[in-house]
Design a protein around this motif. Structure first.
Motif, mmCIF file in Angstrom:
data_model
loop_
_atom_site.group_PDB
_atom_site.id
_atom_site.type_symbol
_atom_site.label_atom_id
_atom_site.label_comp_id
_atom_site.label_asym_id
_atom_site.label_seq_id
_atom_site.Cartn_x
_atom_site.Cartn_y
_atom_site.Cartn_z
ATOM 1 N N ASN A 179 0.807 -1.222 0.000
ATOM 2 C CA ASN A 179 0.000 0.000 0.000
ATOM 3 C C ASN A 179 0.838 1.270 0.000
ATOM 4 N N ASP A 180 2.053 1.166 0.514
ATOM 5 C CA ASP A 180 2.933 2.337 0.538
ATOM 6 C C ASP A 180 3.302 2.814 -0.866
ATOM 7 N N ASP A 181 3.139 1.929 -1.855
ATOM 8 C CA ASP A 181 3.492 2.280 -3.236
ATOM 9 C C ASP A 181 2.328 2.875 -4.018
ATOM 10 N N LEU A 182 1.154 2.968 -3.401
ATOM 11 C CA LEU A 182 -0.054 3.352 -4.135
ATOM 12 C C LEU A 182 0.072 4.724 -4.791
ATOM 13 N N ASN A 183 0.521 5.726 -4.052
ATOM 14 C CA ASN A 183 0.634 7.074 -4.621
ATOM 15 C C ASN A 183 1.676 7.130 -5.731
ATOM 16 N N LEU A 184 2.774 6.409 -5.559
ATOM 17 C CA LEU A 184 3.809 6.363 -6.593
ATOM 18 C C LEU A 184 3.255 5.764 -7.875
ATOM 19 N N ASN B 90 9.798 0.898 -12.314
ATOM 20 C CA ASN B 90 10.825 0.765 -11.294
ATOM 21 C C ASN B 90 10.378 1.518 -10.053
ATOM 22 N N LYS B 91 10.528 0.885 -8.901
ATOM 23 C CA LYS B 91 10.186 1.547 -7.650
ATOM 24 C C LYS B 91 11.290 2.547 -7.335
ATOM 25 N N ILE B 92 10.990 3.811 -7.536
ATOM 26 C CA ILE B 92 12.002 4.849 -7.387
ATOM 27 C C ILE B 92 11.561 5.874 -6.348
ATOM 28 N N GLU B 93 12.509 6.615 -5.849
ATOM 29 C CA GLU B 93 12.217 7.665 -4.874
ATOM 30 C C GLU B 93 11.973 8.987 -5.595
ATOM 31 N N LEU B 94 10.826 9.591 -5.337
ATOM 32 C CA LEU B 94 10.508 10.899 -5.889
ATOM 33 C C LEU B 94 10.236 11.861 -4.743
ATOM 34 N N LYS B 95 10.713 13.070 -4.873
ATOM 35 C CA LYS B 95 10.602 14.057 -3.804
ATOM 36 C C LYS B 95 9.144 14.442 -3.541
ATOM 37 N N LYS C 102 2.259 15.457 -3.041
ATOM 38 C CA LYS C 102 1.773 15.980 -4.326
ATOM 39 C C LYS C 102 0.566 15.191 -4.827
ATOM 40 N N VAL C 103 0.638 13.861 -4.740
ATOM 41 C CA VAL C 103 -0.476 13.031 -5.211
ATOM 42 C C VAL C 103 -1.714 13.270 -4.357
ATOM 43 N N ASN C 104 -1.543 13.312 -3.043
ATOM 44 C CA ASN C 104 -2.686 13.551 -2.163
ATOM 45 C C ASN C 104 -3.321 14.916 -2.432
ATOM 46 N N TYR D 50 1.631 20.734 -9.779
ATOM 47 C CA TYR D 50 1.885 19.381 -9.286
ATOM 48 C C TYR D 50 2.067 18.401 -10.445
ATOM 49 N N GLU D 51 1.192 18.490 -11.450
ATOM 50 C CA GLU D 51 1.263 17.546 -12.570
ATOM 51 C C GLU D 51 2.556 17.712 -13.359
ATOM 52 N N GLU D 52 2.965 18.954 -13.588
ATOM 53 C CA GLU D 52 4.218 19.175 -14.300
ATOM 54 C C GLU D 52 5.415 18.691 -13.490
ATOM 55 N N ASN D 53 5.388 18.923 -12.186
ATOM 56 C CA ASN D 53 6.486 18.495 -11.335
ATOM 57 C C ASN D 53 6.610 16.969 -11.318
ATOM 58 N N ILE D 54 5.482 16.271 -11.222
ATOM 59 C CA ILE D 54 5.507 14.803 -11.234
ATOM 60 C C ILE D 54 6.039 14.289 -12.567
ATOM 61 N N ASN D 55 5.558 14.867 -13.668
ATOM 62 C CA ASN D 55 6.066 14.487 -14.990
ATOM 63 C C ASN D 55 7.579 14.677 -15.064
ATOM 64 N N ASN D 56 8.022 15.823 -14.608
ATOM 65 C CA ASN D 56 9.437 16.174 -14.681
ATOM 66 C C ASN D 56 10.304 15.164 -13.924
#
Length: 206
Positions: A18-23, A57-62, A67-69, A122-128
């Motif tokens: 569940n911790d991966d849901l937002n990613l 790939n399970k990666i770390e995003l700032k 941002k997703v919430n 938020y959407e542009e930052n996530i894309n980036n």
């Protein structure tokens, strides 16, 4: 979301953790996945077959969870602001309890302009971030046009029109296969590119 059904035309995937849901939600709604799906399934719809082949790939995003919430909260607030939704509670104009209708409308426009532009950021930052992590900056642009932000569809002027607008480089960049962006949204995009978010006014219906 509880109490919802799904089938083949509206498939659902479930994370192992569940911790991966937002990613995963951020990834599936990014330009990166759209890029992959156009290669894996160049058709009108995407079912579980091509979606299951997307490289992940399970990666770390700032600040990805925040941002997703925030994107979800803004979208839900906008959806539930309409009287024909299950979670509707109060008219957006009346809830400000202002003595002047004009003042209430001005507050409403100001608040939702801010939310609209935050959602865009938020959407542009996530894309980036995703494009950087997959090292595809030369292949994919992170930019999201303002007309693609799907909230306030009923309140804002129409985003697309069928008339052909030629010799407009901004429009050529933003159009899709079937329709062109309307003049008001082309002008808005041009102002964003020139001046940024400062003083940006959305094209509200009167």
């Amino acid at each position: 979301e509880k109490d919802w059904l799904f089938e083949s035309k509206g498939s659902v995937c479930f994370p192992k953790e569940n911790d991966d849901l937002n990613l995963i939600m951020a990834y599936l709604n990014s330009h990166l996945v759209n890029y992959f799906l156009k290669i894996l399934s160049p058709t009108l719809d995407f079912h579980e077959g091509p979606v299951g082949k997307i490289p992940f790939n399970k990666i770390e995003l700032k600040d990805i969870n925040e941002k997703v919430n925030n994107c979800i909260d803004i979208s839900k607030d906008e959806w539930n602001s309409h009287e024909n939704t299950w979670e509707f509670k109060e008219n957006e104009i009346i809830k400000h309890n202002n003595n002047s209708i004009k003042s209430s409308i001005d507050i409403y426009k100001r608040e939702w302009t801010e939310k609209f532009l935050k959602l865009h950021q938020y959407e542009e930052n996530i894309n980036n971030q995703f494009i950087d992590k997959y090292d595809l900056r030369d292949e994919i642009k992170f930019n999201v046009s303002l007309g693609e932000i799907t909230i306030l569809n009923e309140e804002l002027l129409s985003r697309k029109e069928n008339r052909n607008q030629k010799n407009n480089p901004i429009n050529d960049e933003l159009n899709d296969e079937d329709e062109k962006w309307s003049k008001s949204w082309i002008e808005l995009e041009s102002k964003l590119q020139k001046d940024g978010y400062v003083g940006l006014q959305l094209p509200w219906n009167e």
